[in-house]
Design a protein around this motif. Structure first.
Motif, PDB file in Angstrom:
ATOM      1  N   PRO A   9     -37.060  29.150   7.649  1.00 15.03           N
ATOM      2  CA  PRO A   9     -37.770  27.779   6.704  1.00 15.03           C
ATOM      3  C   PRO A   9     -37.937  26.738   7.702  1.00 15.03           C
ATOM      4  CG  PRO A   9     -35.471  28.321   6.486  1.00 15.03           C
ATOM      5  CD  PRO A   9     -35.796  29.512   7.205  1.00 15.03           C
ATOM      6  N   GLU A  10     -39.176  26.007   7.445  1.00 15.66           N
ATOM      7  CA  GLU A  10     -39.563  25.015   8.150  1.00 15.66           C
ATOM      8  C   GLU A  10     -40.012  23.878   7.392  1.00 15.66           C
ATOM      9  OE1 GLU A  10     -41.141  26.851  12.166  1.00 15.66           O
ATOM     10  OE2 GLU A  10     -41.918  27.722  10.404  1.00 15.66           O
ATOM     11  N   LEU A  11     -39.385  22.758   7.954  1.00 11.34           N
ATOM     12  CA  LEU A  11     -40.068  21.560   7.053  1.00 11.34           C
ATOM     13  C   LEU A  11     -41.743  21.232   7.093  1.00 11.34           C
ATOM     14  CD1 LEU A  11     -37.212  19.106   7.601  1.00 11.34           C
ATOM     15  CD2 LEU A  11     -37.275  20.850   5.893  1.00 11.34           C
ATOM     16  N   GLY A  12     -42.075  20.286   6.310  1.00 10.78           N
ATOM     17  CA  GLY A  12     -43.401  20.101   6.341  1.00 10.78           C
ATOM     18  C   GLY A  12     -44.218  19.718   7.339  1.00 10.78           C
ATOM     19  N   PHE A  13     -45.259  20.257   7.656  1.00 10.47           N
ATOM     20  CA  PHE A  13     -46.089  20.326   9.042  1.00 10.47           C
ATOM     21  C   PHE A  13     -45.345  20.595  10.191  1.00 10.47           C
ATOM     22  CE2 PHE A  13     -48.688  17.019   6.478  1.00 10.47           C
ATOM     23  CZ  PHE A  13     -49.631  17.857   6.232  1.00 10.47           C
TER      24      PHE A  13
ATOM     25  N   ASP B 155     -47.876  27.920  -0.800  1.00  8.75           N
ATOM     26  CA  ASP B 155     -47.323  26.954  -0.103  1.00  8.75           C
ATOM     27  C   ASP B 155     -46.245  27.639   0.727  1.00  8.75           C
ATOM     28  OD1 ASP B 155     -45.900  27.417  -2.370  1.00  8.75           O
ATOM     29  OD2 ASP B 155     -45.700  25.565  -3.163  1.00  8.75           O
ATOM     30  N   MET B 156     -46.017  26.695   2.012  1.00  4.50           N
ATOM     31  CA  MET B 156     -45.358  27.372   3.162  1.00  4.50           C
ATOM     32  C   MET B 156     -44.006  26.993   3.372  1.00  4.50           C
ATOM     33  SD  MET B 156     -48.636  27.388   5.781  1.00  4.50           S
ATOM     34  CE  MET B 156     -47.729  28.224   7.169  1.00  4.50           C
ATOM     35  N   ASP B 157     -43.749  25.745   3.025  1.00  5.95           N
ATOM     36  CA  ASP B 157     -42.583  24.924   3.611  1.00  5.95           C
ATOM     37  C   ASP B 157     -41.453  25.085   3.130  1.00  5.95           C
ATOM     38  OD1 ASP B 157     -43.950  23.321   1.825  1.00  5.95           O
ATOM     39  OD2 ASP B 157     -42.888  21.666   2.106  1.00  5.95           O
ATOM     40  N   GLY B 158     -40.276  25.014   3.811  1.00  9.72           N
ATOM     41  CA  GLY B 158     -38.934  24.938   3.086  1.00  9.72           C
ATOM     42  C   GLY B 158     -38.268  23.679   3.069  1.00  9.72           C
ATOM     43  N   LEU B 159     -36.876  23.670   2.605  1.00 11.32           N
ATOM     44  CA  LEU B 159     -36.332  22.349   2.357  1.00 11.32           C
ATOM     45  C   LEU B 159     -35.189  22.038   3.123  1.00 11.32           C
ATOM     46  CD1 LEU B 159     -36.544  22.980  -1.426  1.00 11.32           C
ATOM     47  CD2 LEU B 159     -37.259  20.763  -0.553  1.00 11.32           C
ATOM     48  N   PRO B 160     -34.677  20.710   3.413  1.00 12.33           N
ATOM     49  CA  PRO B 160     -33.495  20.525   4.015  1.00 12.33           C
ATOM     50  C   PRO B 160     -32.413  20.753   3.494  1.00 12.33           C
ATOM     51  CG  PRO B 160     -34.594  18.591   3.263  1.00 12.33           C
ATOM     52  CD  PRO B 160     -35.424  19.579   2.989  1.00 12.33           C
ATOM     53  N   ILE B 161     -31.864  22.037   3.190  1.00 11.40           N
ATOM     54  CA  ILE B 161     -30.741  22.361   2.254  1.00 11.40           C
ATOM     55  C   ILE B 161     -29.929  23.527   3.011  1.00 11.40           C
ATOM     56  CG2 ILE B 161     -30.031  23.538   0.300  1.00 11.40           C
ATOM     57  CD1 ILE B 161     -32.329  22.374  -1.342  1.00 11.40           C
TER      58      ILE B 161
ATOM     59  N   GLU C 230     -32.057  31.335   9.363  1.00 15.90           N
ATOM     60  CA  GLU C 230     -31.441  31.228  10.535  1.00 15.90           C
ATOM     61  C   GLU C 230     -31.634  29.706  11.435  1.00 15.90           C
ATOM     62  OE1 GLU C 230     -33.727  34.175  12.769  1.00 15.90           O
ATOM     63  OE2 GLU C 230     -32.774  35.890  11.905  1.00 15.90           O
ATOM     64  N   HIS C 231     -32.204  29.018  10.334  1.00 15.40           N
ATOM     65  CA  HIS C 231     -32.483  27.482  10.729  1.00 15.40           C
ATOM     66  C   HIS C 231     -31.471  26.555  10.230  1.00 15.40           C
ATOM     67  CE1 HIS C 231     -37.126  28.402  11.711  1.00 15.40           C
ATOM     68  NE2 HIS C 231     -36.247  29.110  12.474  1.00 15.40           N
ATOM     69  N   PRO C 232     -30.671  26.034  11.082  1.00 11.00           N
ATOM     70  CA  PRO C 232     -29.654  25.154  10.375  1.00 11.00           C
ATOM     71  C   PRO C 232     -30.192  24.056   9.350  1.00 11.00           C
ATOM     72  CG  PRO C 232     -29.319  25.353  12.635  1.00 11.00           C
ATOM     73  CD  PRO C 232     -30.595  26.147  12.458  1.00 11.00           C
ATOM     74  N   GLU C 233     -29.315  24.010   8.272  1.00 10.70           N
ATOM     75  CA  GLU C 233     -29.756  23.010   7.359  1.00 10.70           C
ATOM     76  C   GLU C 233     -31.195  22.983   6.933  1.00 10.70           C
ATOM     77  OE1 GLU C 233     -28.666  19.190   8.599  1.00 10.70           O
ATOM     78  OE2 GLU C 233     -26.336  19.933   9.161  1.00 10.70           O
ATOM     79  N   LYS C 234     -31.566  24.267   6.894  1.00 11.39           N
ATOM     80  CA  LYS C 234     -33.061  24.452   6.132  1.00 11.39           C
ATOM     81  C   LYS C 234     -33.048  25.770   5.287  1.00 11.39           C
ATOM     82  CE  LYS C 234     -35.563  21.939  10.047  1.00 11.39           C
ATOM     83  NZ  LYS C 234     -34.544  21.787  10.754  1.00 11.39           N
TER      84      LYS C 234
END
Length: 374
Positions: free
Chosen positions: A14-18, A66-72, A83-87
């Protein structure tokens, strides 16, 4: 590779917006493995446009994922944990992308008359990718005649969809207010302008807007989710910050609420002898389903698939797909995914059977729309 496995691969990154660089790369690698003869691919920032040429095109049917994840921080305990910390993909966008890839694969192997445009959109969770993507040169060249999208719904069972004509999701806006006054020693409050007190007063006044400035027959929400200010217990705060969200069921109410917020903040500046800065952040336009297309879709699903159609109520959730529906006739619907935990929850775990349900249902519907004489 199954589309469930693709979902799991995407769930790990997961990755945040843009910032969806790995996600974009994964999608492109998969797309390059498919037959290329009738497919054209264009990238836009971290998003992707995929056009499939029809056999005898009269129109273009669009589909957005849509493609992005969240800071969770994910707490599902799944073997394919982020595998992405806090995402985390805590809003089902990994499902949305997998379904879109399934549809692309289907229509490259089972062509229809009309053109198809698949849009992999970044930054739905913020700051918003739909509006600038809609304004891009690529969209101008490939603009569809109709467009649709789905969103997983944990509260509905797998094998069902929920949809309605007209307003589905609300107008939304972020809200950030920074207050700056004069701090000082806790023993000398008369020599300061306390921004903690100012912030508390501001929050109380903001809660009067819905009760006293919005038509009781309309609906609006102002939620303050975060207040920060001060440094230690014996220093009067020089600065404070208030963060929240606004939701309304009409464009007019959103304008009225924002105007009233500006007035209240000006009063805080005078009353507490401070400076205030307001940022409305990302604002999303309402999701409004076009009546004729939505009715036709509901009728088709009821009569020609095994999927249950539920007529739902409008919701105060927000989605920047509303900008696309503002310009292009179409609709969005909820896809039943049956999770104990809801959207944006650290333990969201939708049932993966929903992926095949969506691919099967939508491939039939799009085939029907793409070969039907208008």
């Amino acid at each position: 590779m199954s589309f469930v496995q693709i979902r799991r691969d995407l769930h790990k990154i997961p990755e945040l917006g843009f910032q969806e660089y790995k996600t974009q790369s994964y999608l492109l690698n998969y797309l390059k493995s498919l037959p290329q003869k009738r497919m054209r691919i264009e990238t836009w920032k971290t998003g992707i446009f995929v056009r499939i040429e029809g056999l005898n095109p009269r129109k273009t049917i669009g589909y957005r994922a849509d493609m992005d994840g969240l800071p969770i921080v994910e707490e599902t305990g799944l073997p394919f944990l982020s595998e992405h910390p806090e995402k985390m993909h805590a809003c089902g966008h990994d499902f949305h992308m997998s379904i879109a890839l399934g549809l692309i694969t289907h229509f490259l192997n089972e062509p229809i008359d009309d053109n198809l445009l698949f849009i992999f959109q970044p930054a739905e969770e913020g700051p918003g990718g739909a509006e600038p993507m809609l304004q891009s040169e690529i969209m101008n060249d490939w603009k569809p005649d109709m467009i649709l999208a789905l969103h997983i719904a944990p509260e509905y069972p797998v094998g069902s969809i929920a949809v309605k004509e007209g307003l589905l999701f609300a107008n939304t806006s972020e809200l950030f207010i920074d207050l700056t006054g004069k701090g000082g020693h806790a023993a000398y409050p008369h020599q300061t302008n306390d921004m903690v007190v100012a912030a508390c007063s501001l929050v109380t006044q903001l809660q009067t807007i819905v009760a006293r400035n919005v038509n009781p027959l309309d609906s609006a929400v102002i939620t303050i989710g975060k207040i920060s200010g001060g440094t230690v217990q014996n220093i009067i705060a020089e600065k404070a910050r208030v963060e929240g969200t606004i939701r309304t069921l009409s464009v007019e109410s959103m304008e009225k609420v924002k105007k009233r917020i500006l007035s209240i903040v000006r009063g805080i500046e005078v009353g507490y002898e401070c400076e205030a800065k307001i940022d409305f952040g990302s604002s999303y336009y309402q999701v409004y389903n076009e009546g004729k297309l939505t009715r036709e879709f509901m009728e088709y699903v009821r009569n020609d698939t095994n999927v249950e159609v539920i007529e739902c109520e409008k919701a105060m959730t927000g989605e920047d797909f509303g900008y696309m529906l503002k310009e292009i006739p179409g609709f969005m619907f909820w896809l039943g995914a049956d999770s104990r935990y809801g959207l944006h929850h650290s333990k969201l775990n939708p049932k993966e059977d929903a992926i095949d349900v969506a691919i099967s249902m939508l491939s039939k519907y799009i085939h029907y729309k793409g070969t039907k004489s208008e």
